[in-house]
Scaffold this motif. Sequence first.
Motif, PDB file in Angstrom:
ATOM      1  N   SER A  64       0.716  -1.146  -0.004  1.00 31.81           N
ATOM      2  CA  SER A  64      -0.008   0.150   0.191  1.00 31.81           C
ATOM      3  C   SER A  64       0.785   1.400   0.005  1.00 31.81           C
ATOM      4  O   SER A  64       0.494   2.181  -0.608  1.00 31.81           O
ATOM      5  CB  SER A  64      -0.894  -0.014   1.203  1.00 31.81           C
ATOM      6  N   LYS A  65       2.016   1.368   0.751  1.00 35.49           N
ATOM      7  CA  LYS A  65       2.763   2.368   0.650  1.00 35.49           C
ATOM      8  C   LYS A  65       4.075   2.449  -0.451  1.00 35.49           C
ATOM      9  O   LYS A  65       4.623   3.363  -0.522  1.00 35.49           O
ATOM     10  CB  LYS A  65       3.501   2.577   2.034  1.00 35.49           C
ATOM     11  N   ARG A  66       4.100   1.282  -1.030  1.00 36.83           N
ATOM     12  CA  ARG A  66       5.015   1.203  -1.955  1.00 36.83           C
ATOM     13  C   ARG A  66       6.412   1.351  -1.386  1.00 36.83           C
ATOM     14  O   ARG A  66       7.204   2.092  -1.977  1.00 36.83           O
ATOM     15  CB  ARG A  66       5.039   1.902  -3.243  1.00 36.83           C
ATOM     16  N   GLU A  67       6.545   0.824  -0.407  1.00 42.02           N
ATOM     17  CA  GLU A  67       7.968   0.959   0.537  1.00 42.02           C
ATOM     18  C   GLU A  67       8.566  -0.309   0.824  1.00 42.02           C
ATOM     19  O   GLU A  67       7.985  -1.506   1.049  1.00 42.02           O
ATOM     20  CB  GLU A  67       7.858   1.632   1.894  1.00 42.02           C
ATOM     21  N   ALA A  68       9.803  -0.145   0.869  1.00 41.81           N
ATOM     22  CA  ALA A  68      10.593  -1.385   1.578  1.00 41.81           C
ATOM     23  C   ALA A  68      11.451  -0.892   2.592  1.00 41.81           C
ATOM     24  O   ALA A  68      11.577   0.209   2.837  1.00 41.81           O
ATOM     25  CB  ALA A  68      11.587  -1.930   0.385  1.00 41.81           C
ATOM     26  N   THR A 107      13.841   2.547   5.909  1.00 40.92           N
ATOM     27  CA  THR A 107      12.742   2.634   5.118  1.00 40.92           C
ATOM     28  C   THR A 107      13.239   3.397   3.512  1.00 40.92           C
ATOM     29  O   THR A 107      13.814   4.474   3.704  1.00 40.92           O
ATOM     30  CB  THR A 107      11.551   3.333   5.328  1.00 40.92           C
ATOM     31  N   MET A 108      12.906   2.811   2.664  1.00 36.48           N
ATOM     32  CA  MET A 108      13.099   3.407   1.290  1.00 36.48           C
ATOM     33  C   MET A 108      11.872   3.047   0.095  1.00 36.48           C
ATOM     34  O   MET A 108      11.051   2.057   0.365  1.00 36.48           O
ATOM     35  CB  MET A 108      14.394   3.053   0.962  1.00 36.48           C
ATOM     36  N   PRO A 109      11.841   3.752  -0.771  1.00 33.59           N
ATOM     37  CA  PRO A 109      10.894   3.450  -1.837  1.00 33.59           C
ATOM     38  C   PRO A 109      11.032   2.180  -2.643  1.00 33.59           C
ATOM     39  O   PRO A 109      12.385   1.892  -2.741  1.00 33.59           O
ATOM     40  CB  PRO A 109      10.889   4.550  -2.974  1.00 33.59           C
ATOM     41  N   LEU A 110      10.044   1.277  -2.727  1.00 30.16           N
ATOM     42  CA  LEU A 110      10.415   0.005  -3.407  1.00 30.16           C
ATOM     43  C   LEU A 110      11.197   0.102  -4.580  1.00 30.16           C
ATOM     44  O   LEU A 110      12.013  -0.794  -4.983  1.00 30.16           O
ATOM     45  CB  LEU A 110       9.049  -0.655  -3.656  1.00 30.16           C
ATOM     46  N   ASP A 111      10.984   1.188  -5.503  1.00 32.72           N
ATOM     47  CA  ASP A 111      11.751   1.278  -6.774  1.00 32.72           C
ATOM     48  C   ASP A 111      13.098   1.880  -6.584  1.00 32.72           C
ATOM     49  O   ASP A 111      13.873   1.866  -7.463  1.00 32.72           O
ATOM     50  CB  ASP A 111      10.885   1.935  -7.558  1.00 32.72           C
ATOM     51  N   ALA A 112      13.494   2.062  -5.394  1.00 28.54           N
ATOM     52  CA  ALA A 112      14.795   2.355  -5.133  1.00 28.54           C
ATOM     53  C   ALA A 112      15.840   1.548  -5.098  1.00 28.54           C
ATOM     54  O   ALA A 112      16.817   1.475  -5.116  1.00 28.54           O
ATOM     55  CB  ALA A 112      14.957   3.272  -3.665  1.00 28.54           C
TER      56      ALA A 112
END
Length: 201
Positions: A64-68, A107-112
Amino acid sequence: MLLKDGTKVALEAQRKLMTDDGWRARHRDYARQGVVDVWFWRPRVHFPHVVLDEGLPVWFYSVSKREAATSLGRAHAREHQWWKAPDLSLFGLHHPPCALDELERVTMPLDALGLGAGGAVLPQDLHQRLLESQREAQQEATRRKDSEARHARAVRESQERAARAPAPVPLPPVPSGGLRCEVCNRPLAPELAKARRHILC
């Protein structure tokens, strides 16, 4: 997933608790097939700590947050002769963490996230932070090793000088009933018996 360099990568997204034995069996099955397994866990799922025992990072994800997110290991205590440890990176922030480390969640954006031969790759800014954290410990270790080397060299040179030094001249004999200086241990004239030492001693 097949990377350009030929590495086979499997991405596992886990929503439920796994036992240590269950995870280990899956991990070793991937290894037998030559596949690098990358495990992502839901934030509230308790991951098997055997993952850290195997030297792998722990990743979390939020769709939902698109986070890793992942955990970094905090610097190990600098105990006796820590600078001789084979892996000095452990005395700064490090990833993956060791099994008993104090952890710091990041935490970081998934696409990072990237993918490489070893699995998921940290974003460049986070990787740089780890390097900077480890650099101070590595520099201090270098100073300690250099200091030890200088001390060992000084001791060795002192021993070599002592080995090259001429043998001490034996003390002259003292006549029977004669006196010796209590400082230099050489014969003492009767006139100095009261002082028990030479005038210049």
